[in-house]
Design a protein around this motif. Structure first.
Motif, PDB file in Angstrom:
ATOM      1  N   THR A  50       0.360  -1.248  -0.129  1.00  0.00           N
ATOM      2  CA  THR A  50      -0.111   0.072   0.426  1.00  0.00           C
ATOM      3  C   THR A  50       0.877   1.200  -0.383  1.00  0.00           C
ATOM      4  OG1 THR A  50      -1.783   1.341   1.007  1.00  0.00           O
ATOM      5  CG2 THR A  50      -0.374  -0.199   2.400  1.00  0.00           C
ATOM      6  N   MET A  51       0.451   2.212  -0.804  1.00  0.00           N
ATOM      7  CA  MET A  51       0.616   4.187  -0.731  1.00  0.00           C
ATOM      8  C   MET A  51       0.768   4.447   1.115  1.00  0.00           C
ATOM      9  SD  MET A  51       2.436   4.460  -3.207  1.00  0.00           S
ATOM     10  CE  MET A  51       2.125   6.814  -3.085  1.00  0.00           C
ATOM     11  N   LEU A  52      -0.329   4.161   1.752  1.00  0.00           N
ATOM     12  CA  LEU A  52      -1.015   4.547   2.616  1.00  0.00           C
ATOM     13  C   LEU A  52       0.277   4.893   3.856  1.00  0.00           C
ATOM     14  CD1 LEU A  52      -3.117   5.044   4.603  1.00  0.00           C
ATOM     15  CD2 LEU A  52      -3.517   2.729   4.719  1.00  0.00           C
ATOM     16  N   LYS A  53       1.194   6.075   3.926  1.00  0.00           N
ATOM     17  CA  LYS A  53       1.537   6.014   5.143  1.00  0.00           C
ATOM     18  C   LYS A  53       0.764   6.638   7.113  1.00  0.00           C
ATOM     19  CE  LYS A  53       4.124   9.297   4.555  1.00  0.00           C
ATOM     20  NZ  LYS A  53       5.283  10.314   4.223  1.00  0.00           N
TER      21      LYS A  53
ATOM     22  N   LEU B 254      -4.091  11.446 -20.000  1.00  0.00           N
ATOM     23  CA  LEU B 254      -4.036  10.334 -20.232  1.00  0.00           C
ATOM     24  C   LEU B 254      -2.615  10.223 -18.721  1.00  0.00           C
ATOM     25  CD1 LEU B 254      -3.450   9.111 -23.277  1.00  0.00           C
ATOM     26  CD2 LEU B 254      -4.738   8.207 -21.562  1.00  0.00           C
ATOM     27  N   ASP B 255      -2.280  11.671 -18.497  1.00  0.00           N
ATOM     28  CA  ASP B 255      -1.205  11.382 -17.430  1.00  0.00           C
ATOM     29  C   ASP B 255      -2.053  11.118 -16.269  1.00  0.00           C
ATOM     30  OD1 ASP B 255       1.418  12.749 -16.919  1.00  0.00           O
ATOM     31  OD2 ASP B 255       0.464  13.715 -15.284  1.00  0.00           O
ATOM     32  N   ALA B 256      -2.710  11.248 -15.505  1.00  0.00           N
ATOM     33  CA  ALA B 256      -2.833  10.502 -14.302  1.00  0.00           C
ATOM     34  C   ALA B 256      -3.173   9.512 -13.820  1.00  0.00           C
ATOM     35  CB  ALA B 256      -4.125  11.425 -13.901  1.00  0.00           C
ATOM     36  N   ILE B 257      -3.317   8.451 -15.291  1.00  0.00           N
ATOM     37  CA  ILE B 257      -4.264   7.125 -15.417  1.00  0.00           C
ATOM     38  C   ILE B 257      -2.622   5.981 -14.420  1.00  0.00           C
ATOM     39  CG2 ILE B 257      -5.173   5.199 -16.940  1.00  0.00           C
ATOM     40  CD1 ILE B 257      -6.421   7.557 -18.500  1.00  0.00           C
TER      41      ILE B 257
ATOM     42  N   ALA C  52      -1.862   3.556 -11.842  1.00  0.00           N
ATOM     43  CA  ALA C  52      -2.596   2.418 -11.808  1.00  0.00           C
ATOM     44  C   ALA C  52      -1.094   2.041 -11.368  1.00  0.00           C
ATOM     45  CB  ALA C  52      -2.549   2.436 -12.962  1.00  0.00           C
ATOM     46  N   THR C  53      -0.399   2.290 -11.817  1.00  0.00           N
ATOM     47  CA  THR C  53       0.772   1.651 -10.897  1.00  0.00           C
ATOM     48  C   THR C  53       1.116   2.216  -9.263  1.00  0.00           C
ATOM     49  OG1 THR C  53       2.398   4.011 -11.087  1.00  0.00           O
ATOM     50  CG2 THR C  53       2.455   2.507 -12.970  1.00  0.00           C
TER      51      THR C  53
ATOM     52  N   THR D  90      -7.252   0.231  -7.136  1.00  0.00           N
ATOM     53  CA  THR D  90      -8.294  -0.637  -7.026  1.00  0.00           C
ATOM     54  C   THR D  90      -7.797  -1.701  -5.704  1.00  0.00           C
ATOM     55  OG1 THR D  90      -7.918  -1.698  -9.146  1.00  0.00           O
ATOM     56  CG2 THR D  90      -9.557  -0.911  -8.649  1.00  0.00           C
ATOM     57  N   ASP D  91      -6.235  -1.240  -5.532  1.00  0.00           N
ATOM     58  CA  ASP D  91      -5.618  -2.058  -4.349  1.00  0.00           C
ATOM     59  C   ASP D  91      -6.191  -1.076  -2.615  1.00  0.00           C
ATOM     60  OD1 ASP D  91      -4.974  -4.084  -5.796  1.00  0.00           O
ATOM     61  OD2 ASP D  91      -2.795  -3.269  -6.472  1.00  0.00           O
TER      62      ASP D  91
END
Length: 337
Positions: A2-5, A67-70, A74-75, A223-224
């Protein structure tokens, strides 16, 4: 992963806003474009403490196109972002396992438009026949022109299409070298009037008012991240809805919230751009009646058919893969007026 901090609040003021003992979630947000008027609701959500009230620390990053944010989302580089719905659909068709989806429709109507001049004969779609249309090849509105032409019975063989660059598009319209251009409604309109063309000489044909069922820009989420942090994502969307309500109530304050972050901003221009976006793209009749963020399933299905007019799907289109409304708040905050 997760990116969560999570971090502990370091100040009494922060604790007072977010609640005693509540950890604050970092939630960077990737925009599609620069800090301009239509982005005001996000900055109002910061300025007026709506993100903080949800326990969120949101930093907004400018983007470089629809398109930039997609791929950023996604990554997993960003948990949330802002992107064009049609671009998201195509991205997921080509990358079906990418962990990204739409979670809040923000532009109920896309800004794709034909912008022309009455003095050059443009007042209705059929007026394009026999005239020159300036269109930048990479332009999103130009990509939708075949659908627009079909819906309005335009004989495209009678339209002279002049490929133009983005920097020369509105100057050519102002100089009369083309009778109309494809572009975003609020961008091409304002750019042309700033070059001296009177507003009452301008015609804006919003494609959504002439048969185009496509949706515009949508809040997207990894989505993760969404699965692991559903309450934080719902809180993020609720804060945006509240920021939008604040912006509708006071557009000038919305632009003021961005001025410190973009000192070169022309405030009057951005207030006007914001007002046009609110009127034509965000606060539509459908949104006022049904609330912000959701979609009409029949319209969305038809929009996929319209995308197929100019795009060959690799996989069978699946509406549920492109939009998930289950994270939208259900406490009435979406009923923006």
């Amino acid at each position: 992963m997760t990116m969560l901090k999570r971090v502990i609040f370091a100040s009494v003021a922060s604790l007072a806003v977010a609640g005693p003992g509540l950890a604050q979630t970092d939630m960077p947000f990737a925009l599609d474009w620069q800090f301009e008027g239509p982005a005001a609701p996000y900055f109002m959500a910061i300025e007026n403490g709506h993100f903080a009230a949800e326990g969120l620390d949101v930093e907004i990053t400018a983007g470089q196109g629809s398109l930039d944010a997609i791929p950023k989302v996604a990554t997993g580089a960003y948990p949330v972002g802002f992107a064009d719905t049609a671009s998201l659909v195509k991205f997921l068709d080509q990358n079906p396992d990418a962990p990204v989806t739409g979670v809040m429709m923000f532009y109920d109507k896309p800004a794709f438009s034909i912008v022309g001049r009455k003095s050059l004969g443009i007042e209705a779609p059929k007026d394009l026949e026999g005239r020159v249309l300036g269109a930048p090849p990479p332009d999103g509105a130009w990509a939708q022109f075949p659908v627009f032409a079909e819906a309005n019975d335009i004989d495209v063989s009678q339209v002279t299409v002049e490929p133009v660059g983005f920097p020369t598009r509105e100057p050519m319209l102002a100089e009369g070298q083309v009778a109309a251009v494809t572009g975003f409604s609020f961008t091409s309109f304002l750019n042309t009037t700033r070059l001296g063309v009177p507003e009452d000489d301008m015609t804006v044909l919003l494609m959504a008012d002439y048969g185009l069922d496509l949706y515009g820009n949508v809040i997207i989420a990894n989505t993760d991240f969404a699965r692991e942090n559903p309450e934080q994502l719902t809180g993020f969307l609720r804060a945006i809805a509240k920021g939008l309500q604040d912006t509708v109530n006071d557009p000038e304050a919305g632009v003021d919230a961005m001025v410190s972050r973009n000192p070169a901003m022309d405030k009057d221009l951005e207030v006007r751009r914001l007002e046009l976006a609110l009127r034509d793209n965000i606060m539509t009749d459908w949104v006022r009646e049904n609330g912000l963020g959701g979609i009409d399933e029949a319209r969305f299905a038809n929009s996929l058919e319209q995308i197929a007019v100019t795009y060959d799907f690799v996989n069978e289109p699946d509406a549920s893969r492109y939009f998930d409304g289950s994270y939208l708040p259900d406490d009435g905050s979406l009923m923006v007026q």
